[in-house]
Design a protein around this motif. Structure first.
Motif, short mmCIF file in Angstrom:
data_model
loop_
_atom_site.label_atom_id
_atom_site.label_comp_id
_atom_site.label_asym_id
_atom_site.label_seq_id
_atom_site.Cartn_x
_atom_site.Cartn_y
_atom_site.Cartn_z
N ALA A 36 0.81 -1.22 0.00
CA ALA A 36 0.00 0.00 0.00
C ALA A 36 0.85 1.27 0.00
N THR A 37 2.14 1.16 0.31
CA THR A 37 3.02 2.34 0.37
C THR A 37 3.75 2.62 -0.93
N LEU A 38 3.67 1.71 -1.89
CA LEU A 38 4.56 1.76 -3.04
C LEU A 38 4.23 2.87 -4.02
N VAL A 97 -2.90 -6.98 -4.43
CA VAL A 97 -3.47 -6.30 -5.59
C VAL A 97 -4.45 -5.22 -5.12
N GLU A 98 -5.29 -5.56 -4.16
CA GLU A 98 -6.27 -4.61 -3.65
C GLU A 98 -5.58 -3.44 -2.94
N ALA A 99 -4.48 -3.72 -2.23
CA ALA A 99 -3.80 -2.69 -1.45
C ALA A 99 -2.92 -1.79 -2.30
N ALA A 100 -2.41 -2.30 -3.41
CA ALA A 100 -1.38 -1.59 -4.17
C ALA A 100 -1.91 -0.45 -5.01
N GLY A 101 -3.21 -0.39 -5.24
CA GLY A 101 -3.78 0.70 -6.05
C GLY A 101 -3.24 0.68 -7.46
#
Length: 246
Positions: free
Chosen positions: A141-143, A171-175
């Protein structure tokens, strides 16, 4: 309308890049020492692979072992990022952890900044250091804020298929950051990995090169006389076909 996931093949030579290209890969990850998890390729290797015409993303990893680096390691890899991009790489593959096994955001920013100082369009991938992070999903989520294009992951499992549920959560977290599933992948695994929502599938498609093993005096502590690897055209084609069938 669904989009076909990309196919990335890990290669260690221009010959491997040509096989990957002719087998239908979209890009290659270029490294040396694949049996060690991959290390930074030389300038000449990057240049020669660039000449094959397939986009090559160079792994930047200055040594084998874990992903907690000292200042000297990081400074060297910053230089390597610039070097491989100036030699024709389309992108770089980097990663670093802090001693507490959270992402080393300071080091990662330096890598991203170094890449974009050479090319504003350079793609930057976070490698499987994320699989050694305390919480890979939160790390994913921070990438976007760190400037990454994509992340390569097995979902913190020995193989990507075993980590499929975690990959789905990543996948859901990475936006907008692309998630690429890799580790122990075979063409038969492609449907399950595409089902996670991954934007790409990564595999080495390797086989032992005939006649490349040696006997006799070991050439180092890790040298057991085994053969080196080459890229298998049939495996690349099978992976491409599995992706195109989705």
């Amino acid at each position: 309308m669904s989009t076909t996931a990309a196919l990335e093949i890990a290669v260690t030579s221009p010959a491997g890049a040509i096989v990957a290209r002719d087998g239908g890969a979209d890009r290659v990850e270029l490294c040396v020492g694949l049996e060690l998890g991959g290390l930074t390729p030389s300038q000449a290797l990057v240049e020669a692979t660039h000449e094959t015409g397939i986009p090559a993303h160079a792994l930047v990893r200055s040594r084998p072992g874990g992903f907690v680096y000292d200042d000297g390691d990081i400074e060297l890899m910053v230089r390597e990022v610039r070097s491989v991009l100036r030699s024709g790489a389309a992108g770089v593959v980097v990663g670093a952890l802090r001693p507490d096994h959270n992402l080393d955001e300071d080091a990662l920013r330096r890598f991203v900044d170094a890449a974009r100082s050479v090319s504003t369009t350079a793609e930057v991938t976070l490698h499987r250091a994320i699989d050694h992070a305390v919480d890979p999903v939160s790390a994913a989520a921070t990438l976007d804020a760190l400037g990454f294009t994509r992340v390569l992951t097995s979902g913190a499992a020995p193989t990507a298929v075993a980590g499929a549920d975690t990959i789905t959560r990543m996948v859901e977290a990475a936006g907008p950051v692309q998630v690429m599933a890799g580790a122990g992948v075979t063409p038969a695994d492609v449907p399950a990995l595409v089902a996670t929502g991954a934007a790409a599938v990564h595999l080495s498609a390797k086989r032992a090169a005939p006649g490349s093993a040696h006997e006799g005096v070991p050439m180092g502590g890790a040298d057991d006389g085994s053969a080196h690897f080459e890229t298998d055209l049939d495996v690349v084609r099978a992976a491409r076909a599995a992706l195109d069938a989705r």
